[in-house]
Scaffold this active site. Structure first.
Site, PDB file in Angstrom:
ATOM      1  N   ASP A 140     -13.612 -10.712 -29.265  1.00 29.72           N
ATOM      2  CA  ASP A 140     -12.483 -11.436 -28.651  1.00 29.72           C
ATOM      3  C   ASP A 140     -12.021 -11.981 -27.496  1.00 29.72           C
ATOM      4  O   ASP A 140     -12.632 -12.667 -27.112  1.00 29.72           O
ATOM      5  CB  ASP A 140     -11.297 -10.754 -29.912  1.00 29.72           C
ATOM      6  N   TYR A 161      -7.517 -18.854 -32.113  1.00 28.50           N
ATOM      7  CA  TYR A 161      -6.161 -17.477 -32.509  1.00 28.50           C
ATOM      8  C   TYR A 161      -4.988 -17.665 -31.407  1.00 28.50           C
ATOM      9  O   TYR A 161      -5.110 -19.054 -30.683  1.00 28.50           O
ATOM     10  CB  TYR A 161      -7.085 -16.681 -31.670  1.00 28.50           C
ATOM     11  N   SER A 199      -4.901  -1.282   0.053  1.00 27.17           N
ATOM     12  CA  SER A 199      -5.638  -1.689   0.714  1.00 27.17           C
ATOM     13  C   SER A 199      -6.771  -2.583  -0.334  1.00 27.17           C
ATOM     14  O   SER A 199      -7.942  -2.561   0.465  1.00 27.17           O
ATOM     15  CB  SER A 199      -6.556   0.087   0.841  1.00 27.17           C
ATOM     16  N   ASP A 200      -7.097  -2.781  -1.514  1.00 26.20           N
ATOM     17  CA  ASP A 200      -7.379  -3.491  -1.876  1.00 26.20           C
ATOM     18  C   ASP A 200      -7.232  -5.182  -1.655  1.00 26.20           C
ATOM     19  O   ASP A 200      -7.907  -5.599  -2.540  1.00 26.20           O
ATOM     20  CB  ASP A 200      -7.786  -3.224  -3.533  1.00 26.20           C
ATOM     21  N   HIS A 217      -7.746   1.944 -11.960  1.00 28.55           N
ATOM     22  CA  HIS A 217      -9.576   3.426 -11.744  1.00 28.55           C
ATOM     23  C   HIS A 217      -8.479   4.413 -13.388  1.00 28.55           C
ATOM     24  O   HIS A 217      -8.408   5.646 -14.043  1.00 28.55           O
ATOM     25  CB  HIS A 217      -8.962   4.870 -10.652  1.00 28.55           C
ATOM     26  N   SER A 264       1.074  -1.117  -0.416  1.00 32.65           N
ATOM     27  CA  SER A 264      -0.037   0.244  -0.191  1.00 32.65           C
ATOM     28  C   SER A 264       0.811   0.950   0.293  1.00 32.65           C
ATOM     29  O   SER A 264       1.868   1.415   0.871  1.00 32.65           O
ATOM     30  CB  SER A 264      -1.262  -0.231   1.071  1.00 32.65           C
ATOM     31  N   HIS A 290     -16.975   3.961  -9.480  1.00 36.09           N
ATOM     32  CA  HIS A 290     -15.580   3.393  -8.625  1.00 36.09           C
ATOM     33  C   HIS A 290     -14.340   3.132  -9.784  1.00 36.09           C
ATOM     34  O   HIS A 290     -13.298   3.541  -9.949  1.00 36.09           O
ATOM     35  CB  HIS A 290     -15.620   1.860  -7.985  1.00 36.09           C
TER      36      HIS A 290
HETATM   37 ZN   LIG Z   1      -9.690   1.323  -6.434  1.00 33.63          ZN
END
Ligand SMILES: [Zn+2]
Length: 223
Positions: free
Chosen positions: A122, A216, A77-78, A99, A47, A162
């Site tokens: 695709d 492919y 933090s995710d 983001h 982080s 978000h």
């Molecule tokens: Zn985020």
């Protein structure tokens, strides 16, 4: 085991530079994680560390509840959202969050990106769907990702108001999906400035997606 984790630390650190290279992140936003194959562990970005300072050594090793197993910094933090995805999707080996500008603009509208380009058929095989509005701090982002992508071909979801989460069989595939997501979000946005993009028939989307996913690309050399 530690050799496999060291390789993954390097891979995850390197893949973060792809987010920079493709202009998907600013400051310290965005993150890549990878599942440690065969283990209830993941490797993720620390982080608040700038992209220039990311190294294999400062990647964080966590368990699938998001607890740090090895690392000097706090994990992204995710991390809880990534860990939730790994717990509920055993087929997923990599998760990416950004983001990125155009995709997040669609997320801010709460509007899926319609499948109106062959490149979208695709890679995504469908529209890029919208997930729920969810606040950081509990399982709601992870649950929103898993529930929105359940039974969906798209490896990308736009979490409302978000940004982007993508999944893949490994971290590289998830990074590719994040790059392609931003690319098609931009092109479809530009197309809409010209008028209404033309739909592609579902049959054609199905055929394009099947060919891209199954036929492919380079074949392994014949034995
Ligand atoms: Zn985020």
């Amino acid at each position: 085991m530690s050799e496999a984790i060291d390789l993954l630390r390097r891979r995850v650190a390197d893949l973060h530079q792809e987010l920079v290279r493709y202009g998907l992140v600013v400051w310290t936003a965005g993150n890549v994680s990878a599942r440690v194959p065969g283990e209830d562990l993941l490797v993720i970005k620390p982080s608040g560390v700038s992209y220039d300072e990311l190294t294999p050594q400062n990647m964080i090793l966590c368990d699938l509840d998001g607890n740090v197993v090895e690392g000097e910094h706090l994990p992204s933090s995710d991390t809880a959202a990534h860990a939730y995805v790994y717990r509920h999707r055993p087929d997923v080996g990599g998760v990416v969050h950004t983001h990125s500008t155009y995709a997040s603009a669609w997320a801010a509208r709460g509007e899926p990106v319609p499948c109106v380009l062959t490149a979208m058929a695709d890679e995504f095989g469908a529209e890029i769907p919208i997930g729920p509005f969810a606040l950081i701090g509990d399982d709601s982002i992870g649950r929103g990702i898993v529930e929105t992508l359940a039974g969906h071909r798209s490896p990308a979801v736009l979490m409302k108001s978000h940004g982007v989460f993508t999944i893949g069989k490994d971290a590289e595939a998830a990074v590719k999906a994040a790059v392609m997501c931003e690319d098609v979000a931009r092109t479809v946005h530009v197309s809409r400035q010209l008028g209404e993009p033309l739909p592609i028939a579902q049959d054609d989307i199905d055929r394009l997606n099947f060919r891209y996913q199954n036929v492919y690309g380079q074949r392994p050399a014949a034995q």
